[in-house]
Scaffold this motif. Structure first.
Motif, PDB file in Angstrom:
ATOM      1  N   ILE A   1       0.831  -1.206   0.000  1.00 36.68           N
ATOM      2  CA  ILE A   1       0.000   0.000   0.000  1.00 36.68           C
ATOM      3  C   ILE A   1       0.865   1.256   0.000  1.00 36.68           C
ATOM      4  O   ILE A   1       0.613   2.212  -0.744  1.00 36.68           O
ATOM      5  N   VAL A   2       1.913   1.260   0.839  1.00 39.38           N
ATOM      6  CA  VAL A   2       2.786   2.436   0.933  1.00 39.38           C
ATOM      7  C   VAL A   2       3.497   2.692  -0.389  1.00 39.38           C
ATOM      8  O   VAL A   2       3.569   3.844  -0.860  1.00 39.38           O
ATOM      9  N   PHE A   3       4.021   1.634  -1.018  1.00 37.04           N
ATOM     10  CA  PHE A   3       4.851   1.825  -2.219  1.00 37.04           C
ATOM     11  C   PHE A   3       4.033   1.875  -3.511  1.00 37.04           C
ATOM     12  O   PHE A   3       4.281   2.718  -4.370  1.00 37.04           O
ATOM     13  N   TYR A   4       3.070   0.966  -3.643  1.00 36.08           N
ATOM     14  CA  TYR A   4       2.306   0.882  -4.889  1.00 36.08           C
ATOM     15  C   TYR A   4       0.941   1.571  -4.808  1.00 36.08           C
ATOM     16  O   TYR A   4       0.392   1.961  -5.849  1.00 36.08           O
ATOM     17  N   GLY A   5       0.397   1.711  -3.605  1.00 41.64           N
ATOM     18  CA  GLY A   5      -0.937   2.282  -3.457  1.00 41.64           C
ATOM     19  C   GLY A   5      -0.949   3.796  -3.369  1.00 41.64           C
ATOM     20  O   GLY A   5      -1.796   4.451  -3.999  1.00 41.64           O
ATOM     21  N   LEU A   6      -0.017   4.382  -2.614  1.00 45.66           N
ATOM     22  CA  LEU A   6      -0.008   5.828  -2.429  1.00 45.66           C
ATOM     23  C   LEU A   6       0.173   6.619  -3.724  1.00 45.66           C
ATOM     24  O   LEU A   6      -0.358   7.734  -3.837  1.00 45.66           O
ATOM     25  N   PRO A   7       0.931   6.117  -4.716  1.00 43.02           N
ATOM     26  CA  PRO A   7       1.018   6.857  -5.979  1.00 43.02           C
ATOM     27  C   PRO A   7      -0.335   7.144  -6.621  1.00 43.02           C
ATOM     28  O   PRO A   7      -0.484   8.128  -7.348  1.00 43.02           O
ATOM     29  N   ALA A   8      -1.336   6.311  -6.341  1.00 43.45           N
ATOM     30  CA  ALA A   8      -2.684   6.571  -6.870  1.00 43.45           C
ATOM     31  C   ALA A   8      -3.263   7.854  -6.287  1.00 43.45           C
ATOM     32  O   ALA A   8      -4.166   8.463  -6.873  1.00 43.45           O
ATOM     33  N   LEU A   9      -2.727   8.266  -5.104  1.00 43.04           N
ATOM     34  CA  LEU A   9      -3.161   9.512  -4.472  1.00 43.04           C
ATOM     35  C   LEU A   9      -2.196  10.658  -4.750  1.00 43.04           C
ATOM     36  O   LEU A   9      -2.303  11.733  -4.160  1.00 43.04           O
ATOM     37  N   GLY A  10      -1.228  10.390  -5.621  1.00 43.75           N
ATOM     38  CA  GLY A  10      -0.254  11.416  -5.965  1.00 43.75           C
ATOM     39  C   GLY A  10       0.944  11.474  -5.045  1.00 43.75           C
ATOM     40  O   GLY A  10       1.737  12.419  -5.098  1.00 43.75           O
ATOM     41  N   VAL A  11       1.088  10.464  -4.187  1.00 41.55           N
ATOM     42  CA  VAL A  11       2.218  10.424  -3.242  1.00 41.55           C
ATOM     43  C   VAL A  11       3.202   9.358  -3.710  1.00 41.55           C
ATOM     44  O   VAL A  11       2.892   8.166  -3.704  1.00 41.55           O
ATOM     45  N   TYR A  12       4.395   9.792  -4.118  1.00 42.63           N
ATOM     46  CA  TYR A  12       5.405   8.869  -4.627  1.00 42.63           C
ATOM     47  C   TYR A  12       6.568   8.802  -3.641  1.00 42.63           C
ATOM     48  O   TYR A  12       7.138   9.831  -3.271  1.00 42.63           O
ATOM     49  N   ILE A  13       6.894   7.601  -3.199  1.00 45.59           N
ATOM     50  CA  ILE A  13       7.962   7.398  -2.220  1.00 45.59           C
ATOM     51  C   ILE A  13       8.972   6.410  -2.788  1.00 45.59           C
ATOM     52  O   ILE A  13       8.591   5.380  -3.350  1.00 45.59           O
ATOM     53  N   ASP A  14      10.242   6.726  -2.649  1.00 44.36           N
ATOM     54  CA  ASP A  14      11.301   5.837  -3.127  1.00 44.36           C
ATOM     55  C   ASP A  14      11.281   4.512  -2.356  1.00 44.36           C
ATOM     56  O   ASP A  14      10.756   4.461  -1.229  1.00 44.36           O
ATOM     57  N   PRO A  15      11.869   3.460  -2.924  1.00 47.38           N
ATOM     58  CA  PRO A  15      11.770   2.126  -2.303  1.00 47.38           C
ATOM     59  C   PRO A  15      12.235   2.054  -0.854  1.00 47.38           C
ATOM     60  O   PRO A  15      11.511   1.536   0.004  1.00 47.38           O
ATOM     61  N   ILE A  16      13.438   2.556  -0.562  1.00 53.54           N
ATOM     62  CA  ILE A  16      13.964   2.423   0.803  1.00 53.54           C
ATOM     63  C   ILE A  16      13.141   3.234   1.806  1.00 53.54           C
ATOM     64  O   ILE A  16      12.749   2.702   2.863  1.00 53.54           O
ATOM     65  N   PRO A  17      12.825   4.521   1.526  1.00 54.00           N
ATOM     66  CA  PRO A  17      11.936   5.235   2.463  1.00 54.00           C
ATOM     67  C   PRO A  17      10.580   4.562   2.623  1.00 54.00           C
ATOM     68  O   PRO A  17      10.024   4.537   3.732  1.00 54.00           O
ATOM     69  N   ALA A  18      10.045   4.001   1.535  1.00 60.71           N
ATOM     70  CA  ALA A  18       8.752   3.314   1.623  1.00 60.71           C
ATOM     71  C   ALA A  18       8.852   2.108   2.548  1.00 60.71           C
ATOM     72  O   ALA A  18       7.955   1.854   3.364  1.00 60.71           O
ATOM     73  N   ALA A  19       9.952   1.353   2.417  1.00 61.41           N
ATOM     74  CA  ALA A  19      10.155   0.192   3.282  1.00 61.41           C
ATOM     75  C   ALA A  19      10.305   0.621   4.736  1.00 61.41           C
ATOM     76  O   ALA A  19       9.738  -0.005   5.645  1.00 61.41           O
ATOM     77  N   ILE A  20      11.060   1.699   4.977  1.00 61.20           N
ATOM     78  CA  ILE A  20      11.252   2.189   6.346  1.00 61.20           C
ATOM     79  C   ILE A  20       9.918   2.621   6.958  1.00 61.20           C
ATOM     80  O   ILE A  20       9.617   2.308   8.118  1.00 61.20           O
TER      81      ILE A  20
END
Length: 237
Positions: free
Chosen positions: A91-110
């Protein structure tokens, strides 16, 4: 010696021995440079959240704002404890972009790991605080300390000793769970194992090797945990 030991295994062919040897250092390097820092960073972030959450739950309720925050905290804990960590990461990595929020892999994992540790850790911290006799609180109030002064100077040191064993286990579990970060394209140890296995189309020896490396790292963590607990037990007597 290691080469001879690998050749002695019945299912190890020459190609598999070479594959295992070639995969070893890339996986260890990924564990040291990515998996362990990822676990440490997520654990520290999660424990910060856990302590704040536990304090909100243990502080006597005062006013509507506190009640609202307490309700939100309970919902957060319920959601995190009631859903798989894998789903949370996705949800954090693949879901949030649908709301316009893009997070890089490592920050998303953290973020995903920290939220998970925060929810489970808050229950551990809350239980540790509750384990301290109420008389300790009363003693602090009697000599004129505020709630937070009593917590910081009297309750927290005692609760810390109670919380260390379960929190140590949580960190070891988190280190193993960093393998889930491969789902969000973080090149940690298990993703390196997947890449090495994909190149050869021979998955069994590499995955067994990855399991062995995880076990070795966890064995070291178990040893450190035992030393810390032994030292805390000595101080408590």
């Amino acid at each position: 010696m290691l080469n001879d030991l690998l050749h002695a295994l019945p299912f190890m062919t020459e190609a598999r021995v070479e594959l295992v040897i070639n995969a070893f250092w890339p996986m260890v390097k990924a564990a040291v440079l990515v998996s362990i820092p990822l676990a440490l960073t997520s654990f520290l972030g999660g424990m910060t959240l856990a302590i704040i959450t536990a304090l909100i739950r243990t502080t006597p309720v005062k006013g509507y704002v506190h009640r609202i925050v307490l309700s939100l905290v309970k919902v957060y804990i319920s959601i995190i404890r009631g859903t798989p960590m894998l789903v949370q990461l996705v949800i954090v990595f693949y879901g949030l972009p649908a709301l316009g929020v893009y997070i890089d892999p490592i920050p998303a994992a953290i973020i995903g790991f920290s939220l998970n540790v925060g929810a489970y850790g808050s229950e551990t911290v809350r239980a540790a605080i509750s384990a301290v006799p109420k008389g300790q609180w009363e003693a602090g109030f009697t000599i004129g300390m505020t709630y937070m002064q009593t917590f910081r100077r009297i309750i927290a040191p005692q609760a810390f000793r109670v919380a260390v064993p379960p929190l140590s286990n949580s960190f070891i579990s988190l280190f193993k769970d960093t393998s889930l970060a491969s789902i969000v394209t973080v090149t940690e140890m298990f993703r390196v194992a997947q890449q090495m296995a994909n190149m050869s189309y021979d998955f069994l020896p590499v995955y067994i090797e990855a399991a062995g490396i995880y076990w070795c790292f966890c064995f070291v963590l178990f040893f450190i945990q035992a030393r810390i607990e032994k030292r805390l037990n000595r101080f408590s007597h």
